[in-house]
Design a protein around this motif. Sequence first.
Motif, PDB file in Angstrom:
ATOM      1  N   PHE A  17       0.809  -1.215   0.000  1.00 47.73           N
ATOM      2  CA  PHE A  17       0.000   0.000   0.000  1.00 47.73           C
ATOM      3  C   PHE A  17       0.848   1.273   0.000  1.00 47.73           C
ATOM      4  N   ILE A  20      -0.088   3.800  -2.961  1.00 49.83           N
ATOM      5  CA  ILE A  20      -1.302   4.603  -2.788  1.00 49.83           C
ATOM      6  C   ILE A  20      -1.138   5.585  -1.632  1.00 49.83           C
ATOM      7  N   ILE A  21      -0.374   5.212  -0.610  1.00 48.40           N
ATOM      8  CA  ILE A  21      -0.134   6.141   0.502  1.00 48.40           C
ATOM      9  C   ILE A  21       0.642   7.358   0.015  1.00 48.40           C
ATOM     10  N   GLY A  24      -1.471   9.250  -2.682  1.00 43.14           N
ATOM     11  CA  GLY A  24      -2.634   9.833  -2.023  1.00 43.14           C
ATOM     12  C   GLY A  24      -2.280  11.053  -1.187  1.00 43.14           C
ATOM     13  N   LEU A  50      -3.143   1.950  -6.427  1.00 44.81           N
ATOM     14  CA  LEU A  50      -3.859   0.994  -5.588  1.00 44.81           C
ATOM     15  C   LEU A  50      -3.936  -0.379  -6.259  1.00 44.81           C
ATOM     16  N   GLY A  53      -0.796  -2.188  -5.667  1.00 44.13           N
ATOM     17  CA  GLY A  53      -0.776  -2.784  -4.334  1.00 44.13           C
ATOM     18  C   GLY A  53      -1.609  -4.042  -4.254  1.00 44.13           C
ATOM     19  N   GLY A 167     -15.321   0.452   3.826  1.00 44.64           N
ATOM     20  CA  GLY A 167     -15.041   1.002   2.505  1.00 44.64           C
ATOM     21  C   GLY A 167     -16.314   1.339   1.753  1.00 44.64           C
ATOM     22  N   ILE A 201     -10.480   8.006  -1.501  1.00 41.57           N
ATOM     23  CA  ILE A 201      -9.238   7.229  -1.403  1.00 41.57           C
ATOM     24  C   ILE A 201      -9.332   6.222  -0.264  1.00 41.57           C
ATOM     25  N   GLN A 204     -11.715   3.222  -1.305  1.00 44.23           N
ATOM     26  CA  GLN A 204     -11.086   2.268  -2.219  1.00 44.23           C
ATOM     27  C   GLN A 204      -9.995   1.467  -1.515  1.00 44.23           C
ATOM     28  N   THR A 205      -9.207   2.142  -0.699  1.00 43.67           N
ATOM     29  CA  THR A 205      -8.101   1.470  -0.010  1.00 43.67           C
ATOM     30  C   THR A 205      -8.619   0.447   0.991  1.00 43.67           C
ATOM     31  N   VAL A 208      -9.831  -2.658  -0.851  1.00 45.05           N
ATOM     32  CA  VAL A 208      -8.697  -3.475  -1.300  1.00 45.05           C
ATOM     33  C   VAL A 208      -8.030  -4.163  -0.112  1.00 45.05           C
ATOM     34  N   TRP A 209      -7.865  -3.447   0.991  1.00 48.88           N
ATOM     35  CA  TRP A 209      -7.280  -4.047   2.199  1.00 48.88           C
ATOM     36  C   TRP A 209      -8.132  -5.239   2.656  1.00 48.88           C
TER      37      TRP A 209
END
Length: 222
Positions: A17, A20-21, A24, A50, A53, A167, A201, A204-205, A208-209
């Motif tokens: 990640f 994206i971190i 973002g 993302l 990741g 999410g 953000i 979405q993250t 995915v997580w």
Amino acid sequence: MEKSRTTVRSASPVVPFLPIIVVGLIHLGAILLSLHGLAEWTKPLLMPALATGLIWGAPQRRSPAIVLGVVALFFSWVGDVTIPWWFVVGLVFFLLAHITYLVLFVSRLAVRRVQWWAIAYVVWLVVLLMILGPHTGSLLVPVIAYGIVLSAMAAFASRCNRWVAWGGALFVVSDSLLAINRFLPDAGIPLADFLIMVTYIAAQTLIVWGLLRHERARAATA
């Protein structure tokens, strides 16, 4: 060798990640500092970061759940790129993203029944349409269709683990802010662009997580 790769990915769940971190934070910082050029340049990089990741952290990259996740992020990326210039086109691609997520949640990530509190999404949809409906003009039908699919996606996200559920909820928050900011600009939401993007953000993250957590647990039991 495959077992070794899976172990490495499981040992460092945050590392995938990092893209994206980084992207973002740069994007959100550019919005806060009114660096419009940088914000426009970094926005199209969010979903590829993302997706990188997701593929990086996946224990089995060709599993149906991972493929569906990548497809949803692709549709979201097209939506990100098109919605500032062609709103309806962007709306269609985000609609496709939500439909893909809905299929993913129902067919691959569901671990429980739809939670009782998901009724809040129905209430949200009715109230929001009552507020925005008179201001949407010719977009009323597309907005209603989008709202139904979005609320269904969030409701069925409640069937998944808590990260996916959160999410889905944040996606509703982000899209609601976007709709209010577009159709009721006089509402004067403070830091509207920042709030829309930070919740987007995060939504979405978290999805995915949660997807990766589910896939790692499934691979471990298999």
